[in-house]
Design a protein around this motif. Structure first.
Motif, PDB file in Angstrom:
ATOM      1  N   THR A   1      41.018  37.950  44.666  1.00  0.00           N
ATOM      2  CA  THR A   1      41.776  38.168  43.431  1.00  0.00           C
ATOM      3  C   THR A   1      43.270  37.961  43.631  1.00  0.00           C
ATOM      4  O   THR A   1      44.000  37.684  42.672  1.00  0.00           O
TER       5      THR A   1
ATOM      6  N   PRO B   1      37.225  33.903  32.030  1.00  0.00           N
ATOM      7  CA  PRO B   1      35.750  33.905  32.075  1.00  0.00           C
ATOM      8  C   PRO B   1      35.175  33.987  33.485  1.00  0.00           C
ATOM      9  O   PRO B   1      34.199  34.712  33.720  1.00  0.00           O
TER      10      PRO B   1
ATOM     11  N   ALA C   1      33.127  39.874  38.202  1.00  0.00           N
ATOM     12  CA  ALA C   1      33.182  41.343  38.197  1.00  0.00           C
ATOM     13  C   ALA C   1      31.840  41.930  37.757  1.00  0.00           C
ATOM     14  O   ALA C   1      31.350  42.903  38.353  1.00  0.00           O
ATOM     15  N   VAL C   2      31.246  41.343  36.719  1.00  0.00           N
ATOM     16  CA  VAL C   2      29.950  41.841  36.230  1.00  0.00           C
ATOM     17  C   VAL C   2      28.872  41.659  37.295  1.00  0.00           C
ATOM     18  O   VAL C   2      28.076  42.577  37.573  1.00  0.00           O
TER      19      VAL C   2
ATOM     20  N   TRP D   1      36.483  35.245  36.382  1.00  0.00           N
ATOM     21  CA  TRP D   1      36.667  36.512  37.087  1.00  0.00           C
ATOM     22  C   TRP D   1      35.933  37.649  36.403  1.00  0.00           C
ATOM     23  O   TRP D   1      35.426  38.558  37.073  1.00  0.00           O
ATOM     24  N   ILE D   2      35.838  37.617  35.081  1.00  0.00           N
ATOM     25  CA  ILE D   2      35.066  38.647  34.390  1.00  0.00           C
ATOM     26  C   ILE D   2      33.589  38.525  34.765  1.00  0.00           C
ATOM     27  O   ILE D   2      32.896  39.525  35.018  1.00  0.00           O
ATOM     28  N   THR D   3      33.099  37.284  34.827  1.00  0.00           N
ATOM     29  CA  THR D   3      31.703  37.071  35.235  1.00  0.00           C
ATOM     30  C   THR D   3      31.468  37.565  36.658  1.00  0.00           C
ATOM     31  O   THR D   3      30.454  38.226  36.945  1.00  0.00           O
TER      32      THR D   3
ATOM     33  N   ALA E   1      39.035  42.189  39.958  1.00  0.00           N
ATOM     34  CA  ALA E   1      38.501  40.964  39.355  1.00  0.00           C
ATOM     35  C   ALA E   1      38.630  41.019  37.835  1.00  0.00           C
ATOM     36  O   ALA E   1      38.946  40.011  37.181  1.00  0.00           O
ATOM     37  N   THR E   2      38.416  42.192  37.269  1.00  0.00           N
ATOM     38  CA  THR E   2      38.574  42.354  35.821  1.00  0.00           C
ATOM     39  C   THR E   2      40.033  42.162  35.401  1.00  0.00           C
ATOM     40  O   THR E   2      40.334  41.502  34.401  1.00  0.00           O
ATOM     41  N   GLU E   3      40.947  42.736  36.197  1.00  0.00           N
ATOM     42  CA  GLU E   3      42.374  42.581  35.912  1.00  0.00           C
ATOM     43  C   GLU E   3      42.812  41.124  35.991  1.00  0.00           C
ATOM     44  O   GLU E   3      43.694  40.688  35.250  1.00  0.00           O
ATOM     45  N   ARG E   4      42.217  40.385  36.904  1.00  0.00           N
ATOM     46  CA  ARG E   4      42.575  38.967  37.052  1.00  0.00           C
ATOM     47  C   ARG E   4      42.286  38.210  35.755  1.00  0.00           C
ATOM     48  O   ARG E   4      43.014  37.288  35.394  1.00  0.00           O
ATOM     49  N   GLY E   5      41.239  38.595  35.055  1.00  0.00           N
ATOM     50  CA  GLY E   5      40.966  38.059  33.726  1.00  0.00           C
ATOM     51  C   GLY E   5      40.398  36.649  33.738  1.00  0.00           C
ATOM     52  O   GLY E   5      40.289  36.005  34.788  1.00  0.00           O
TER      53      GLY E   5
END
Length: 505
Positions: free
Chosen positions: A334, A422, A428-429, A424-426, A416-420
Motif C-alpha cells: 500500500t 477498485p 482489501a475484501v 485496492w478495495i477488491t 488497502a481500503t485507505e489506498r482506495g
C-alpha cells in the motif's frame, strides 16, 4: 568520540560472535556446559539489545543523533572498511529495526536455553548452540547494517549455519530439505547481489541513509533495482509463489531451528523489502505496488486454502506463515504510513506467535513421535496445559482482538481500503476473506488435535516441564502485551516510516 551507545551497538554483534567461538572451542566432553555458556552469551546479547533503546543520558528515549530525526538512527557507528571501494562498516538502529533486534535476541536466548535440557538427536548440543549464536550474528547484522554491501554480507552469513542446523539435527528427510533451502536462498542471493551492485555503481555509495528516497538514482535504475530486490527478498520471506522451500524446511528442522527460521530469519526478507526496497527505490516500489498487492492477497488465500487441507502439524504452521507474510506484504504494497506500520507490527507479532507455535509443535511431535493430525486427537485429555497453550497460540495467530496477531492483519486491510480505487478495495475484501479462512483452519486444527477421545499416540503424555515453561512463557506474555499495547512496537516508527513514504510519488 566513541560513546557508550556506540560501544553497546558494536557489542550486540561482538558478544554472540565471541560466544560462538568460545562454545566451539570447549571440549566435546563438556557438551552440556557448553550449552550453558552459549545461553549466558545469548542472555548478555539480549540485555544489550534492550539497552539500545536508551543509548545514554545525552540522547535519551527514542531520540536521534544530530540531523533530520526521520532519516537518522538513534545510534550509529561508521568506520572506513574498504577505502579503495568507498565501503564503510556502518551500523545503526532506529524504530524500524529495533523491535526486530530485540526479538532476535529474545528468541536466540530462549532457543539456547531450550537446548540445555533438550538436544535433538541426543548429542552434539555444543555445536548446535554455537550455530545458533552464529545465526544470531547474521540476523542482527542484517537488521543493523546501514551499508548495502554490509547488509548483503550479513544477509548471507545465515545461509550455511541454517543449512547445518537443518541437515545436522532435522528429521528423516532433512538433507533434501536443507539442500532445497540452500538452492532457493542462493537464487535470491544472486538477485540481491545484482541489485546491490546496480545501486552502488549508479549512486556511487552504498550508504542506506544517503540512498533513502532514491537519491542519485534515475527512474530506470530504481525500477531495475526494486525488481531485483523484490524477488530476492520474496525468496527469503518467503512470499508466494517462491515459498515452496519453507514447508519442507520447517517440517524437517529441529524445534529450535524452526523457531529461529519462522521467528526472525524470514523477517530478513520483509525488513529488507521495507528498508532497502522501498527506501532505496521508492519509484520502483510505486511502480510495482499493484503487482505486490495482488501477490500478497494470493499468498493469503492460497496459504489459507492449503492449511484447510493440511494433515501434518508443522507443515500446517509453515503454510500459515505464507498467509501471514501475505498480510505483511499487503501492508508494504500500500506504501502508506498505516500499511508500513501494519507490516512492522505484523512482522514482530508473527515472530512471537509462530515461534511459540513451533515450540509447541516440536514438543508435541517429540512426545507423540508423529505430526499427523489424525494421530493427535484428545490432547486436552492427556496434556491439558499443553493443549491450552496450543489453543492460546492458535487463537493469537488467527488474529483475535486483544492479542498480537490482530493489529498487523487488521490494519493491512485498513491500509488497502485507505489506498482506495477498485483494485485496492477488491484486495482489501479478499484479504478479509483470507482472514476468515485463517480462523477456520486454526479452529480445525484445535478440533483435530485437542478435542475428542485421546488417541494412542498421545496416551501417557508428559506434562509441560520447567525448561519448556521458561522458553514459552515470555512469548505468551509478549503475545498478550503487544495485543493490548501495540505502542510497544510502534512507538518509534512514525518518523522513519514517514521518511520512507515521503519520497514516494
Amino acid at each position: 568520540m566513541t560513546t557508550l551507545a556506540q560501544v553497546l551497538l558494536v557489542s550486540v554483534l561482538a558478544v554472540p560472535a565471541l560466544g560462538a567461538l568460545v562454545v566451539a572451542l570447549l571440549p566435546a566432553r563438556h557438551d552440556r556446559g557448553a550449552r550453558i555458556v552459549a545461553t549466558v552469551f545469548a542472555a548478555v546479547t539480549f540485555v544489550l539489545t534492550v539497552l539500545l533503546v536508551v543509548p545514554d543520558a545525552e540522547y535519551g528515549w527514542f531520540t536521534y543523533t544530530d540531523g533530520p530525526p526521520a532519516l537518522l538512527p538513534w545510534i550509529d557507528v561508521s568506520a572506513s572498511w574498504v577505502p579503495a571501494l568507498g565501503l564503510d562498516f556502518h551500523l545503526g538502529v532506529d524504530g524500524i529495526s529495533y523491535p526486530l533486534v530485540v526479538l532476535t535476541g529474545l528468541l536466540t536466548l530462549l532457543c539456547c536455553a531450550y537446548t540445555v535440557s533438550k538436544v535433538p538427536g541426543g548429542g552434539r548440543g555444543r555445536t548446535l548452540a554455537a550455530l545458533l549464536l552464529v545465526l544470531e550474528v547474521g540476523i542482527l547484522g542484517t537488521f543493523l547494517a546501514l551499508d548495502l554491501v554490509l547488509f548483503f554480507i550479513f544477509f548471507e552469513v545465515v545461509l550455511l549455519p541454517m543449512y547445518a542446523v537443518i541437515a545436522g539435527w532435522g528429521g528423516p528427510d532433512r538433507r533434501r530439505a536443507a539442500r532445497k533451502f540452500v538452492l532457493y536462498t542462493l537464487f535470491g542471493s544472486l538477485l540481491l547481489l545484482l541489485g546491490v551492485f546496480t545501486v552502488v555503481v549508479a549512486a556511487g555509495t552504498g550508504d542506506l541513509m544517503a540512498l533513502t528516497g532514491g537519491t542519485g538514482l534515475s527512474r530506470t535504475v530504481q525500477y531495475v533495482a526494486f525488481a531485483l530486490f523484490a524477488v530476492a527478498f520474496a525468496v527469503k520471506a518467503p512470499l508466494w509463489p517462491l515459498h515452496t522451500w519453507l514447508p519442507d524446511a520447517h517440517t524437517e528442522a529441529p524445534t529450535v531451528g524452526s523457531v529461529i527460521l519462522a521467528g526472525v530469519l524470514l523477517k530478513m526478507g520483509t525488513y529488507g523489502l521495507i528498508r532497502v526496497g522501498v527506501g532505496v527505490a521508492p519509484l520502483g516500489a510505486a511502480w510495482a505496488a499493484p503487482v505486490l498487492g495482488i501477490l500478497a492477497v494470493a499468498a493469503i488465500l492460497v496459504g489459507s486454502l492449503v492449511c484447510l487441507r493440511q494433515t501434518e502439524l508443522k507443515r500446517l504452521i509453515a503454510y500459515s506463515s505464507v498467509g501471514h507474510m501475505g498480510f505483511v506484504l499487503l501492508g508494504i504494497a500500500t506504501l502508506t504510513v498505516t500499511g508500513l506500520q501494519a507490516a512492522l507490527i505484523g512482522n514482530v507479532a508473527h515472530g512471537v506467535i509462530t515461534g511459540l507455535l513451533f515450540f509447541l509443535a516440536g514438543a508435541i511431535k517429540d512426545r507423540a513421535h508423529t505430526g499427523a493430525l489424525a494421530d493427535l486427537g484428545g490432547l486436552r485429555e492427556t496434556a491439558p496445559r499443553l493443549a491450552g497453550l496450543l489453543a492460546f497460540a492458535s487463537i493469537a495467530s488467527l488474529g483475535l482482538p486483544g492479542l498480537a496477531g490482530f493489529w498487523g492483519e487488521a490494519f493491512a486491510v485498513v491500509a488497502a481500503t485507505e489506498r482506495g480505487g477498485p483494485l485496492w478495495i477488491t484486495l482489501a475484501v479478499l484479504a478479509a476473506i483470507g482472514g476468515a479462512l485463517t480462523a477456520a483452519y486454526f479452529l480445525r486444527l484445535l478440533r483435530r488435535v485437542t478435542h475428542g477421545p485421546a488417541s494412542p499416540a498421545v496416551a501417557g503424555f508428559a506434562g509441560v516441564d520447567r525448561p519448556e515453561w521458561l522458553a514459552w512463557s515470555p512469548l505468551v506474555l509478549l503475545a498478550l502485551a503487544i495485543g493490548l499495547v501495540p505502542a510497544l512496537v510502534l512507538a518509534a516508527t512514525a518518523d522513519p516510516v514517514a521518511a520512507l513514504t515521503g519520497a514516494l510519488p
